[in-house]
Design an enzyme around this catalytic site. Structure first.
Site, mmCIF file in Angstrom:
data_model
loop_
_atom_site.group_PDB
_atom_site.id
_atom_site.type_symbol
_atom_site.label_atom_id
_atom_site.label_comp_id
_atom_site.label_asym_id
_atom_site.label_seq_id
_atom_site.Cartn_x
_atom_site.Cartn_y
_atom_site.Cartn_z
ATOM 1 C CE LYS A 283 14.748 0.164 -7.724
ATOM 2 N NZ LYS A 283 13.746 0.589 -7.604
ATOM 3 C CD GLU A 361 -2.096 1.552 -4.813
ATOM 4 O OE1 GLU A 361 -0.566 0.888 -4.996
ATOM 5 O OE2 GLU A 361 -2.283 2.423 -3.931
ATOM 6 N NE ARG A 389 -1.800 1.740 -0.010
ATOM 7 C CZ ARG A 389 -0.573 1.678 -0.056
ATOM 8 N NH1 ARG A 389 0.217 1.892 -0.681
ATOM 9 N NH2 ARG A 389 -0.386 2.337 1.382
#
Length: 623
Positions: A283, A361, A389
């Site tokens: 990354k 979530e 969600r």
């Protein structure tokens, strides 16, 4: 804008395929330079895109988009895909209203077959594409790119459970050990375990053909052969998670080695079965600051725009941390957003009562419900758009049982950069209809602290919503002149003889204050009622009724949220039951029945129709 030897020649994937393989290394460097140059100007997701350059180049060289479907989880790592598919010249408008989306978007290009923005949706959608292609006898491939962080959420595993072998589905598990916060949990450890077995892929290749050709002689021998195969496989190359559920596994492979990626994609393409390719990428690759601090460069602000220090997220997290030091019941929960939701101090100071559950979530909400049912006081810090969600869990596991779970609803309001996928404009509406729920809307540090204190006293669920902003001293000075005033409820600056009242909550009060000045200067005596607690709406209406001057002829309700079913609608119903309001006109300025996609040349607030001009027009029209 800089000029590039190879990148300037590419306007679509067919241009890329004309280049020699030897050019891919230099092209990768050019793309990284382009990304750094442009994203630093506009803001956006940088580190994740720098890590996937070679992977996306190889995908476009091996497969044929848009015939073959490229589906990215979240879509925040797909900038190279956008560059290669004709959108290179639009990067100056990246993440601006009406400009290039920071995620994949169907209306933007035929090369974006599925829109994204939130984690975990890609594999379910990819299965839909692959299965429909099979039904229609299409030979198109579906290539699904998923960061390892997404595997901390349940939806990916639900999709994996439904994967079929006989599909042209290629799942690329892109491991970079980071989602936004560092990945945690059992699946992250399993991936690390697979990656540590350097001999896995070589042994697998050497033994597979032998194992797969063990003959089967009649039904009696079948079970023995099956068990023998499994025993040999386990002994020789230790079957992993993916193979246990029936998917062919390839890798791990260096995701920043172009040649290795092209080779393994070609192998996957020829397998004629659903498979997983495990890539390991760096990354932030190619840009030292992003390599050293990938979390800081996950998403960066436009050049020249200062970071929000001591914003409401940090204020909430720090105050919660201080409260937890004297109240052992307080727990803090996040879904892979420790830093974003201001919980870094809590995580550092009180690790035993801090929980990062990953990008999950739904689990987070029910986990909080379990904590609350057993005597704890959990606070779930979550972005408004991510809380959507877990709607069922809020209703079924928290509210129905009337448990004291507090939702710190961050990023409430419109999102100018991330756009429609991240607008926090639905939470008041969907929370308003849930029994037992209390809704606080602080817009000052004092009100935010008071809301947290009140939440701790409640024995029922509540939400404390606040924008991605810092405290505005003009708001504090205007509504907190009287230090003895109640710190929470409704505040008024209405003067004697006031005929127009602008009623609002949250960040919209800044627009209301500008409109108030214009109207007062123009001869219309106008005041503001600032709401810091919405629900229970009966209580809210009581507070408003006490503050409303008898001279008022017009209430203009300004709401940076969806109009349907939100605060203005609920309060209008309450007003209709009270005689004092029968002679008062009510005008509502809120987001109509749309997602606010953004219009070029206009701010997101202007695109939503929430402006000073509309407030002034409404006042003049009705008075």
């Amino acid at each position: 804008m800089s000029s590039y030897k190879y990148l300037d020649k590419i306007n679509n994937p067919s241009d890329l395929k004309k280049l020699p393989s030897e050019a891919m290394g230099e092209l990768s460097s050019e793309i990284r330079d382009f990304l750094v140059e442009n994203v630093r100007k506009t803001g956006g997701h940088l580190a994740s895109n720098l890590g996937t350059v070679e992977l996306i180049l190889a995908m476009h060289r091996v497969f044929d988009s848009p015939k073959d479907h490229f589906i990215f989880d979240v879509g925040h790592q797909a900038y190279t895909h956008k560059i290669l598919t004709g959108r290179k010249n639009e990067f100056e408008n990246l993440r601006k209203p009406g400009g290039l989306s920071g995620f994949t978007k169907r209306s933007e290009s035929e090369h974006d077959p599925f829109g994204a923005g939130h984690s975990g949706t890609s594999l379910s959608a990819s299965l839909g594409f692959a299965m429909s292609d099979k039904i229609n006898s299409s030979d198109a491939f579906t290539v699904c790119v998923i960061g390892d962080g997404a595997y901390t959420g349940g939806m990916i595993h639900e999709a994996l459970n439904n994967c079929k072998k006989n599909l042209k589905l290629i799942i690329i598990l892109n491991e970079n050990e980071m989602s936004i916060s560092k990945n945690i949990g059992g699946f992250a450890k399993q991936i690390a375990k697979i990656r540590s077995k350097k001999s896995y892929y070589k042994v697998k290749d050497a033994t597979r053909s032998v194992i797969d050709h063990i003959p089967i002689i009649g039904h009696a021998a079948f079970a023995l052969v099956r068990d023998t195969k499994q025993t040999i496989k386990n002994a020789m190359y230790d079957s992993n998670y993916f193979e246990e559920i029936g998917l062919y596994y390839l890798g791990p492979v260096d995701g920043n080695d172009y040649d290795a990626l092209e080779d393994i994609l070609q192998i996957a393409k020829g397998l004629n079965t659903s498979c997983v390719i495990h890539t390991v990428t760096k990354k932030g690759k190619g840009y030292r600051p992003a390599e050293q601090s990938p979390d800081d460069y996950h998403s960066i602000l436009p050049q020249g725009k200062p970071k929000l220090h001591n914003n409401f997220s940090i204020l909430a997290g720090n105050y919660l941390c201080e409260s937890a030091k004297t109240d052992s019941r307080i727990c803090a929960v996040t879904a892979a957003m420790t830093k974003g939701t201001g919980l870094s101090k809590f995580a550092n100071d009180i690790p035993a009562r801090f929980f990062d559950v990953g990008i999950a979530e739904e689990h987070a909400v029910t986990f909080c419900a379990g904590l609350a049912a057993n005597g704890m006081k959990p606070f779930f810090a979550v972005y408004s758009s991510f809380l959507q969600r877990a709607y069922d869990n809020i209703i079924h596991d928290v509210a129905l049982q009337n448990l004291p779970v507090t939702f710190l609803v961050d990023r409430a309001g419109l999102s100018s950069g991330d756009g429609a996928t991240h607008h926090g404009i639905f939470d008041v509406s969907f929370l308003s209809g849930i029994p037992n729920m209390t809704i606080y809307t602080p817009i000052t540090a004092k009100a935010l602290k008071s809301a947290i204190d009140e939440a701790l006293k409640l024995n029922s669920p509540c939400a404390i919503r606040y924008p991605n902003d810092t405290e505005n001293s003009e708001i504090s000075d205007k509504f907190y002149k009287d230090v003895k005033a109640s710190p929470l409820g409704a505040k008024s600056d209405c003067r004697e003889g006031c005929e127009c009242v602008i009623m609002t909550y949250g960040a919209s009060v800044k627009i209301a204050m500008k409109a108030e000045k214009i109207l007062c200067d123009g001869g219309i005596n106008t005041g503001i009622i600032l709401l810091e607690k919405l629900k229970p709406y009966e209580e809210c209406a009581d507070n408003i009724e006490k503050l409303l001057p008898p001279s008022v002829k017009l209430i203009i309700f300004v709401e940076e949220g969806i109009k349907n079913g939100a605060a203005a609608a609920a309060l209008s119903e309450q007003f209709s039951l009270r005689e004092k309001f029968h002679s008062i006109k009510i005008s509502v300025i809120a987001i109509e029945d749309n997602f606010v996609l953004g219009e070029k040349g206009r701010s997101m607030l202007e695109s939503a129709g929430i402006t000073v001009e509309r407030i002034v027009e409404a006042a003049k029209k009705h008075l």
